[in-house]
Design an enzyme around this catalytic site. Structure first.
Site: not given
Length: 360
Positions: A208-209
């Protein structure tokens, strides 16, 4: 000898670029000059990275990063223009949808140098994404558009590209070549599975970025609440992006999952090979999950790789906690062969032959 300049700015672009570089070196008909804009500073991209990945070292490193979109693109445009004036290439190759992609294409076009866009025609149809703006503009000013899928070709047709003096060709996804090449050596190069005491198919790989998720407290909280719930069924392993780490600390979130430091490409391949499923907001990882025969839960509202969803290999879950968990559970009980040819074969060679025709 004909000359091309390749513009690269992020680690995934180097991995893709390495495929074409190997083909170019094999044929010995074209000289390639590599420019690294420095857009994504990556501690894993040391000299060892280039040696182990068998990637030609860049002739130029512009070291442009950590700026606003406008400042970054503007500085790249200026410096790439200087390089093109000095090198006088027959074509410039750009990949994907980063600021480096757009800057390279603009610099070349204004100097009347031919532009090749690899991964052309992809659309999320979310114009709020900087990447969407970059890919639309780059497609419009390129001379050769190398499309990975039928959907990408169809997107360009719907935008009127049949009426433009631009060559649109479907070659397949160059990342497939890269995964096949590096999968043969990743097990020798990485010990991450034994280091983390992981058991094959008994953990979930998550990343998740994306800014749209990390900078929104509600979305980030929801996604990590889902990962915590999933962790009760299968261990969740998440290489922690610096931006995500910063925002988790800002929002005082301490999810009960297994965080690890960012990993190199070989270790990421080993995690992909051995995990049971992928949960991500990354674009590229969705395809790499498919190449490694893993289902993918997409923590976004859209995807550029619509054929994955259409054929049941991925699902767009958004950032709703319940939806993410439900989609994970549905994939746990699903069996598919992953034998469909969605992304072609021998893609690097096909792209090279089209580039050769363009610059003859």
């Amino acid at each position: 000898m004909k000359k091309i300049v390749t513009i690269l700015g992020a680690r995934p672009q180097f991995v893709k670029g390495a495929v074409l570089s190997r083909v170019i070196q094999k044929h010995k008909e074209v000289e390639e000059i590599i420019v690294h804009t420095g857009q994504h500073f990556d501690a894993n991209m040391s000299a060892v990275f280039f040696d182990e990945m068998q990637i030609p070292k860049p002739k130029y490193n512009l070291n442009i990063n950590g700026l606003s979109h406008g400042a970054m693109t503007g500085q790249m445009l200026e410096k790439i223009e200087d390089i093109l004036l000095a090198e006088k290439p027959d074509a410039v190759i750009v990949y994907g949808d980063t600021n480096s992609t757009l800057a390279g294409a603009l610099a070349a076009k204004k100097l009347q140098v031919k532009v090749v866009h690899i991964e052309a025609g992809l659309r999320s149809f979310n114009i709020q994404m900087p990447e969407e703006v970059n890919r639309i503009l780059t497609d419009r000013i390129a001379n050769l558009l190398s499309c990975p899928t039928d959907i990408a070709v169809s997107n360009l047709k719907n935008e009127g590209f049949n009426g433009f003096d631009i060559l649109v060709e479907k070659h397949g996804d160059i990342m497939k070549d890269a995964v096949e090449f590096y999968s043969k050596v990743s097990e020798e190069k990485s010990t991450i599975i034994s280091d983390l005491n992981l058991v094959k198919n008994e953990f979930v790989l998550a990343t998740i970025h994306r800014q749209e998720n990390t900078d929104d407290q509600e979305k980030l909280t929801n996604v990590f609440s889902a990962l915590e719930e999933i962790n009760k069924t299968k261990q969740v392993i998440l290489p922690l992006h610096p931006r995500t780490k910063k925002m988790l600390e800002k929002y005082c979130l301490q999810p009960n999952i297994t965080f690890i430091d960012p990993v190199g490409y070989f270790s990421m391949l080993e995690l992909l090979k051995n995990c049971s499923m992928v949960i991500t907001d990354s674009g590229g990882l969705q395809k790499e999950a498919f190449f490694n025969k893993k289902f993918c839960v997409i923590a976004r509202e859209e995807t550029e790789w619509k054929e994955l969803e259409k054929n049941g290999y991925a699902t767009i879950s958004g950032t709703n906690t319940e939806t993410l968990v439900n989609d994970f559970n549905q994939f746990l009980t699903l069996n598919k062969s992953f034998e469909e040819e969605l992304y072609g074969n021998n893609v690097g060679e096909k792209i090279y032959q089209s580039i050769k025709k363009l610059i003859q």
